[in-house]
Design a protein around this motif. Structure first.
Motif, PDB file in Angstrom:
ATOM      1  N   GLU A   1       0.838  -1.200   0.000  1.00 39.17           N
ATOM      2  CA  GLU A   1       0.000   0.000   0.000  1.00 39.17           C
ATOM      3  C   GLU A   1       0.876   1.255   0.000  1.00 39.17           C
ATOM      4  O   GLU A   1       0.624   2.204  -0.750  1.00 39.17           O
ATOM      5  N   ALA A   2       1.917   1.236   0.839  1.00 41.29           N
ATOM      6  CA  ALA A   2       2.807   2.389   0.934  1.00 41.29           C
ATOM      7  C   ALA A   2       3.496   2.658  -0.408  1.00 41.29           C
ATOM      8  O   ALA A   2       3.565   3.800  -0.867  1.00 41.29           O
ATOM      9  N   VAL A   3       3.983   1.587  -1.051  1.00 44.23           N
ATOM     10  CA  VAL A   3       4.687   1.763  -2.329  1.00 44.23           C
ATOM     11  C   VAL A   3       3.731   2.251  -3.407  1.00 44.23           C
ATOM     12  O   VAL A   3       4.048   3.138  -4.191  1.00 44.23           O
ATOM     13  N   LEU A   4       2.553   1.676  -3.429  1.00 41.30           N
ATOM     14  CA  LEU A   4       1.576   2.021  -4.464  1.00 41.30           C
ATOM     15  C   LEU A   4       1.197   3.501  -4.410  1.00 41.30           C
ATOM     16  O   LEU A   4       1.057   4.154  -5.441  1.00 41.30           O
ATOM     17  N   LEU A   5       1.045   4.030  -3.198  1.00 42.68           N
ATOM     18  CA  LEU A   5       0.465   5.360  -3.066  1.00 42.68           C
ATOM     19  C   LEU A   5       1.490   6.485  -2.987  1.00 42.68           C
ATOM     20  O   LEU A   5       1.214   7.604  -3.411  1.00 42.68           O
TER      21      LEU A   5
ATOM     22  N   LEU B   1      11.924  -2.658   0.824  1.00 45.77           N
ATOM     23  CA  LEU B   1      11.302  -2.282   2.104  1.00 45.77           C
ATOM     24  C   LEU B   1      11.139  -3.496   3.014  1.00 45.77           C
ATOM     25  O   LEU B   1      11.319  -3.411   4.224  1.00 45.77           O
ATOM     26  N   SER B   2      10.801  -4.628   2.407  1.00 48.68           N
ATOM     27  CA  SER B   2      10.649  -5.851   3.197  1.00 48.68           C
ATOM     28  C   SER B   2      11.969  -6.201   3.865  1.00 48.68           C
ATOM     29  O   SER B   2      12.005  -6.622   5.022  1.00 48.68           O
ATOM     30  N   ARG B   3      13.060  -6.013   3.110  1.00 47.82           N
ATOM     31  CA  ARG B   3      14.371  -6.334   3.660  1.00 47.82           C
ATOM     32  C   ARG B   3      14.689  -5.393   4.823  1.00 47.82           C
ATOM     33  O   ARG B   3      15.127  -5.829   5.885  1.00 47.82           O
ATOM     34  N   ILE B   4      14.406  -4.109   4.625  1.00 49.12           N
ATOM     35  CA  ILE B   4      14.659  -3.129   5.688  1.00 49.12           C
ATOM     36  C   ILE B   4      13.875  -3.479   6.952  1.00 49.12           C
ATOM     37  O   ILE B   4      14.370  -3.379   8.065  1.00 49.12           O
ATOM     38  N   MET B   5      12.629  -3.912   6.735  1.00 50.55           N
ATOM     39  CA  MET B   5      11.782  -4.209   7.892  1.00 50.55           C
ATOM     40  C   MET B   5      12.047  -5.598   8.453  1.00 50.55           C
ATOM     41  O   MET B   5      11.428  -6.006   9.429  1.00 50.55           O
ATOM     42  N   GLY B   6      12.941  -6.336   7.777  1.00 52.70           N
ATOM     43  CA  GLY B   6      13.296  -7.650   8.300  1.00 52.70           C
ATOM     44  C   GLY B   6      12.253  -8.710   8.043  1.00 52.70           C
ATOM     45  O   GLY B   6      12.184  -9.708   8.746  1.00 52.70           O
TER      46      GLY B   6
ATOM     47  N   VAL C   1      -1.946  -1.625 -13.057  1.00 50.20           N
ATOM     48  CA  VAL C   1      -0.783  -1.430 -13.914  1.00 50.20           C
ATOM     49  C   VAL C   1       0.489  -1.295 -13.076  1.00 50.20           C
ATOM     50  O   VAL C   1       1.485  -1.979 -13.301  1.00 50.20           O
ATOM     51  N   THR C   2       0.408  -0.424 -12.081  1.00 53.35           N
ATOM     52  CA  THR C   2       1.597  -0.082 -11.309  1.00 53.35           C
ATOM     53  C   THR C   2       2.199  -1.300 -10.619  1.00 53.35           C
ATOM     54  O   THR C   2       3.411  -1.460 -10.534  1.00 53.35           O
ATOM     55  N   ARG C   3       1.325  -2.174 -10.134  1.00 50.47           N
ATOM     56  CA  ARG C   3       1.823  -3.333  -9.399  1.00 50.47           C
ATOM     57  C   ARG C   3       2.609  -4.303 -10.277  1.00 50.47           C
ATOM     58  O   ARG C   3       3.355  -5.127  -9.771  1.00 50.47           O
ATOM     59  N   ASP C   4       2.391  -4.203 -11.583  1.00 50.92           N
ATOM     60  CA  ASP C   4       3.104  -5.110 -12.486  1.00 50.92           C
ATOM     61  C   ASP C   4       4.449  -4.548 -12.929  1.00 50.92           C
ATOM     62  O   ASP C   4       5.234  -5.236 -13.584  1.00 50.92           O
ATOM     63  N   LEU C   5       4.733  -3.288 -12.589  1.00 57.58           N
ATOM     64  CA  LEU C   5       6.017  -2.710 -12.980  1.00 57.58           C
ATOM     65  C   LEU C   5       7.135  -3.351 -12.162  1.00 57.58           C
ATOM     66  O   LEU C   5       6.976  -3.581 -10.965  1.00 57.58           O
TER      67      LEU C   5
ATOM     68  N   HIS D   1      10.864  -2.119  -5.065  1.00 61.71           N
ATOM     69  CA  HIS D   1      10.635  -1.297  -3.865  1.00 61.71           C
ATOM     70  C   HIS D   1      10.073  -2.137  -2.727  1.00 61.71           C
ATOM     71  O   HIS D   1      10.474  -1.991  -1.578  1.00 61.71           O
ATOM     72  N   VAL D   2       9.115  -3.009  -3.072  1.00 61.19           N
ATOM     73  CA  VAL D   2       8.502  -3.846  -2.045  1.00 61.19           C
ATOM     74  C   VAL D   2       9.559  -4.749  -1.405  1.00 61.19           C
ATOM     75  O   VAL D   2       9.630  -4.873  -0.174  1.00 61.19           O
ATOM     76  N   VAL D   3      10.417  -5.321  -2.248  1.00 59.73           N
ATOM     77  CA  VAL D   3      11.456  -6.215  -1.728  1.00 59.73           C
ATOM     78  C   VAL D   3      12.422  -5.440  -0.842  1.00 59.73           C
ATOM     79  O   VAL D   3      12.778  -5.884   0.255  1.00 59.73           O
TER      80      VAL D   3
END
Lengths: 252, 252
Positions: B197-201, B245-250, B231-235, B241-243
């Motif tokens: 959600e954060a990345v999308l918006l 952020l996931s790494r940062i958040m552990g 569309v955006t989610r398929d870019l 970005h999601v990966v």
């Protein structure tokens, strides 16, 4: 708001049961030859009710006036006191303990005092009805004011609402359902208060009718007057119930 | 573009110094018209940070300024949307939409507000005179966002506004939020625990650590606008970005 369906009672079964009890009363009294001054038959009570309808109406109106005046005073002052206790910090530590203490006094015990203070007339009955109705309304309204959802209070704070706006637009409407609940408890109590007042010292009212009828062994009339009080109480409760239909929300 | 919000070395304890440290040395600068998301594990103080920005909570050290004025109380040009929709159960959709305007600017301003336009914008046609309990969860949140937008705020603060909703409704509301923001371009601070959600918006995503909340990442999201979830989610960049952020958040 979704509510779980309450188990339904069958009105036919209820009516049949009532009829059965009535018949048992009517014929039980005859078969066992119960003395009429102890327990009159239902038909004798009905006859007494019809014969004394003028008397019951006259005295019923007196009692109605006492109940309504006491109840309305209790509702107005009850809300004011609850609001004061809720809003003014000093009132919470002074008036609130006082309310709790006063609430614990058996109100019936105050009836003779009210007659001494206010005489045999309307005033002492009004005060008795008031005393019985007042505390449930205060306690219920206080509960409503204290139970305003904190997320709504925070929302109002975020909007920069003044305390007065918060009170008027949030706390008052949020407490309304509780206030109405308090009124439903208080209305039958106001009737009891007025009758107690009439018992202790009065020249009229349904309580007076009950007292004089019992004193002269007119037990059927006693029952007829009791029936009148019950009908009065039911009618008044129904009025409150109707009014509370306008306050359908619960601030959850 | 000017700076809308500037937070410097902000530290906050629950219950004053000596209590639990909620936020530690937080530094944030948010540009005017920027869409910022703040994510972090639950209990990291992100909601607390939002309440500081909303002027609802104080803090212990550091500074928090909005449009170059210290934040010490709720501001008139800030709209806040909370996790709960916070609608008044006794008020219609129309009344709830104008509530914020009414409290901030009075009855006349509320009466003059363009409710019909907002109803159109939120796709709530036909629900103007419904009460909150007659709405679905998603509709309630649309009304809550509508209420904030009706004030035409310069800054919109949102505390997990869709956190309590199912995934499908949440997606729909995200689409609407994107549409509204792309139309009005306000400064938005969105608290969320959803990375996607954060990345999308957002234009930028800030990551807070576990308590005490410290800023551990500040990631610019360079995805083209206008964005559209399908569309955006398929870019590829979205996934990157999601990966990251996931790494940062552990999480991975």
């Amino acid at each position: 708001m979704a509510r779980a369906a309450a188990p339904r009672s069958n009105p036919l079964v209820a009516a049949a049961f009532f009829l059965l009890v009535a018949l048992a009363w009517e014929f039980g009294v005859r078969w066992f030859e119960v003395k009429p001054y102890l327990l009159p038959s239902l038909s004798a009570i009905a006859t007494a009710f019809w014969d004394a309808r003028g008397l019951l109406l006259e005295h019923g109106l007196v009692t109605l006036g006492e109940v309504l005046a006491g109840f309305i005073a209790a509702a107005l002052l009850g809300v004011l006191l609850a609001a004061a206790i809720h809003v003014v910090p000093i009132a919470r530590s002074t008036l609130y303990p006082m309310v709790i203490a006063l609430q614990s006094i058996p109100k019936i015990g105050l009836a003779p005092l009210m007659v001494v203070w206010l005489g045999y007339g309307f005033g002492s009955k009004l005060v008795m009805a008031f005393l019985f109705a007042f505390f449930p309304i205060v306690i219920a309204t206080l509960g409503g004011l204290a139970g305003v959802p904190s997320n709504l209070e925070e929302h109002f704070r975020a909007l920069g609402a003044s305390r007065w706006t918060m009170f008027r637009r949030l706390q008052v409407p949020a407490a309304m359902p509780n206030f109405m609940d308090g009124c439903k408890v208080a209305m039958p109590l106001a009737v009891i208060g007025a009758i107690v007042g009439e018992f202790v010292g009065s020249n009229n009212g349904l309580g007076n009718v009950i007292l004089t009828a019992t004193g002269s062994s007119q037990t059927a009339l006693t029952f007829a007057a009791l029936l009148a009080v019950t009908l009065l109480s039911l009618a008044l409760f129904y009025v409150v119930e109707l009014l509370s239909k306008f306050i359908w929300w619960r601030a959850i | 573009m000017g700076v809308a919000i500037r937070v410097e070395n902000l530290t906050k304890y629950y219950g004053g110094p000596g209590g639990t440290k909620a936020l530690e040395d937080v530094d944030i600068a948010i540009d005017d018209c920027e869409f910022i998301s703040i994510i972090g594990p639950s209990g990291c103080g992100k909601s607390t940070l939002l309440r500081v920005l909303a002027g609802l909570h104080g803090f212990d050290t550091g500074s928090a300024r909005m449009f170059d004025a210290p934040i010490d109380r709720p501001r008139d040009d800030v709209g806040v949307v909370f996790q709960t929709s916070n609608l008044l159960p006794w008020a219609t959709v129309r009344k709830n939409l104008t509530l914020a305007v009414e409290i901030r600017h009075g009855q006349a301003a509320a009466a003059a507000a363009d409710v019909a336009g907002m109803i159109d914008l939120l796709n709530l046609n036909g629900f103007e005179d419904k009460y909150p309990h007659e709405l679905s969860g998603g509709m309630k949140h649309r009304v809550a966002i509508g209420q904030a937008l009706m004030q035409n705020p310069r800054v919109l603060l949102m505390d997990e506004p869709f956190g309590a909703l199912d995934a499908l409704t949440r997606d729909r509301l995200n689409v609407e939020l994107l549409r509204l923001w792309q139309r009005d371009r306000k400064t938005v601070v969105l608290i969320t625990h959803s990375i996607a959600e954060a990345v999308l918006l957002s234009d930028r995503v800030l990551v807070l650590s576990e308590r005490p909340g410290r800023l551990i990442a500040n990631l610019r999201i360079d995805l083209p606008r206008p964005r559209d979830p399908s569309v955006t989610r398929d870019l590829p960049a979205f996934g990157d970005h999601v990966v990251e952020l996931s790494r940062i958040m552990g999480v991975v």
